[in-house]
Design an enzyme around this catalytic site. Structure first.
Site, mmCIF file in Angstrom:
data_model
loop_
_atom_site.group_PDB
_atom_site.id
_atom_site.type_symbol
_atom_site.label_atom_id
_atom_site.label_comp_id
_atom_site.label_asym_id
_atom_site.label_seq_id
_atom_site.Cartn_x
_atom_site.Cartn_y
_atom_site.Cartn_z
ATOM 1 N N ASP A 1 32.680 41.734 41.542
ATOM 2 C CA ASP A 1 33.995 41.762 40.920
ATOM 3 C C ASP A 1 34.052 40.580 39.961
ATOM 4 O OD1 ASP A 1 36.504 43.143 40.715
ATOM 5 O OD2 ASP A 1 37.428 41.322 41.473
ATOM 6 N N ASN B 1 28.296 51.892 36.879
ATOM 7 C CA ASN B 1 28.227 51.301 35.547
ATOM 8 C C ASN B 1 26.761 51.029 35.169
ATOM 9 O OD1 ASN B 1 27.995 49.037 33.651
ATOM 10 N ND2 ASN B 1 30.236 48.950 33.766
ATOM 11 N N PHE C 1 31.720 43.890 25.668
ATOM 12 C CA PHE C 1 32.891 44.689 26.044
ATOM 13 C C PHE C 1 34.023 43.745 26.432
ATOM 14 C CE2 PHE C 1 33.087 44.167 30.695
ATOM 15 C CZ PHE C 1 31.900 43.495 30.915
HETATM 16 P P1 IMP Z 1 34.966 44.485 36.815
HETATM 17 O O1 IMP Z 1 34.418 43.389 37.626
HETATM 18 O O2 IMP Z 1 33.922 45.412 36.282
HETATM 19 O O3 IMP Z 1 36.101 45.200 37.508
HETATM 20 O O4 IMP Z 1 35.577 43.817 35.500
HETATM 21 C C1 IMP Z 1 36.879 43.306 35.429
HETATM 22 C C2 IMP Z 1 37.331 43.095 34.002
HETATM 23 O O5 IMP Z 1 37.039 41.756 33.631
HETATM 24 C C3 IMP Z 1 36.668 43.964 32.957
HETATM 25 O O6 IMP Z 1 37.354 45.173 32.768
HETATM 26 C C4 IMP Z 1 36.766 43.093 31.715
HETATM 27 O O7 IMP Z 1 38.039 43.241 31.132
HETATM 28 C C5 IMP Z 1 36.656 41.693 32.277
HETATM 29 N N1 IMP Z 1 35.253 41.224 32.227
HETATM 30 C C6 IMP Z 1 34.416 40.998 33.284
HETATM 31 N N2 IMP Z 1 33.209 40.567 32.853
HETATM 32 C C7 IMP Z 1 33.280 40.524 31.506
HETATM 33 C C8 IMP Z 1 32.346 40.169 30.488
HETATM 34 O O8 IMP Z 1 31.167 39.822 30.725
HETATM 35 N N3 IMP Z 1 32.792 40.258 29.217
HETATM 36 C C9 IMP Z 1 34.041 40.649 28.896
HETATM 37 N N4 IMP Z 1 34.955 41.004 29.788
HETATM 38 C C10 IMP Z 1 34.593 40.937 31.098
#
Ligand code: IMP
Length: 193
Positions: free
Chosen positions: A71, A11, A149
């Site tokens: 995470d 990412n 996002f």
């Molecule tokens: P991951 O840690 O990238 O797997 O994120 C998990 C999920 O949590 C993401 O797909 C978002 O839906 C939500 N999320 C995590 N951090 C943020 C943020 O800073 N803004 C909005 N959504 C978040």
């Protein structure tokens, strides 16, 4: 002395933020792809820490270099902490805010508290360390703002949603920014600074 770290992600935003915060330590941050580790481990943990460790270990076992993984997710008080570790799977991409607003439609103003949480796991040949941080706010009543996002358009930090902030403003108060600052302190100490 840690000079190179692999981040278990491809990412671009996560990489840029980690590079910005860790650059004063002279540590190069490689993406998973740059390090040659194409893997997608099952994130089947029940906590952010478990999932961060699963991701960090999977990549570390391939690259054998110090590795970090994060995470994160949204925990809503009125929903007993949901969607939590299931935040990414709560609704199809782009529909998560609408679904959340619908679930929250009867929740009064004083019961709309929520927090974004982030855990980062660090692993090397003899260390496993995790750091965590939260960003506390409230769930609004409508989507506002074009930036960010995920749940950003419905997460109110003070008067503004995270989607109404610039990336710079958000990084200063975000769960991920705060966890990266804690990781910075941990790595700084390890490097003997
Ligand atoms: P991951 O840690 O990238 O797997 O994120 C998990 C999920 O949590 C993401 O797909 C978002 O839906 C939500 N999320 C995590 N951090 C943020 C943020 O800073 N803004 C909005 N959504 C978040």
């Amino acid at each position: 002395m840690i000079k190179k770290l692999v981040m278990a992600t491809n990412n671009a935003n996560k990489l840029r933020e980690a590079r910005e915060i860790l650059s004063p330590l002279g540590i190069e941050v490689l993406s998973q792809r740059e390090a040659g580790a194409e893997c997608e481990p099952d994130e089947n943990g029940t906590t952010f820490a478990e999932n961060a460790v699963i991701k960090a270990k999977a990549v570390y076992e391939i690259v054998n270099l110090p590795t970090i993984a994060d995470d994160s997710g949204l925990c809503v008080d009125a929903l007993g902490g949901r969607p939590g570790v299931y935040s990414a799977r709560y609704a199809p991409k782009g529909e998560e805010c609408a679904k959340l607003l619908d679930e929250m439609k009867d929740i009064p103003d004083d019961k709309r508290q929520a927090a974004f949480s982030c855990t980062i796991a660090y692993i090397d040949e003899n260390t496993l360390h995790t750091v965590s941080a939260d960003c506390k706010g409230k769930i609004g009543y409508e989507e506002k703002g074009e930036n960010g996002f995920g749940y950003d358009p419905v997460f109110l930090y003070g008067e503004k949603t995270l989607a109404e902030m610039t990336a710079e403003e958000k990084n200063k108060i975000s769960h991920r920014g705060a966890a990266l600052e804690k990781l910075y302190s941990f790595l700084k100490e390890r490097n003997g600074d």
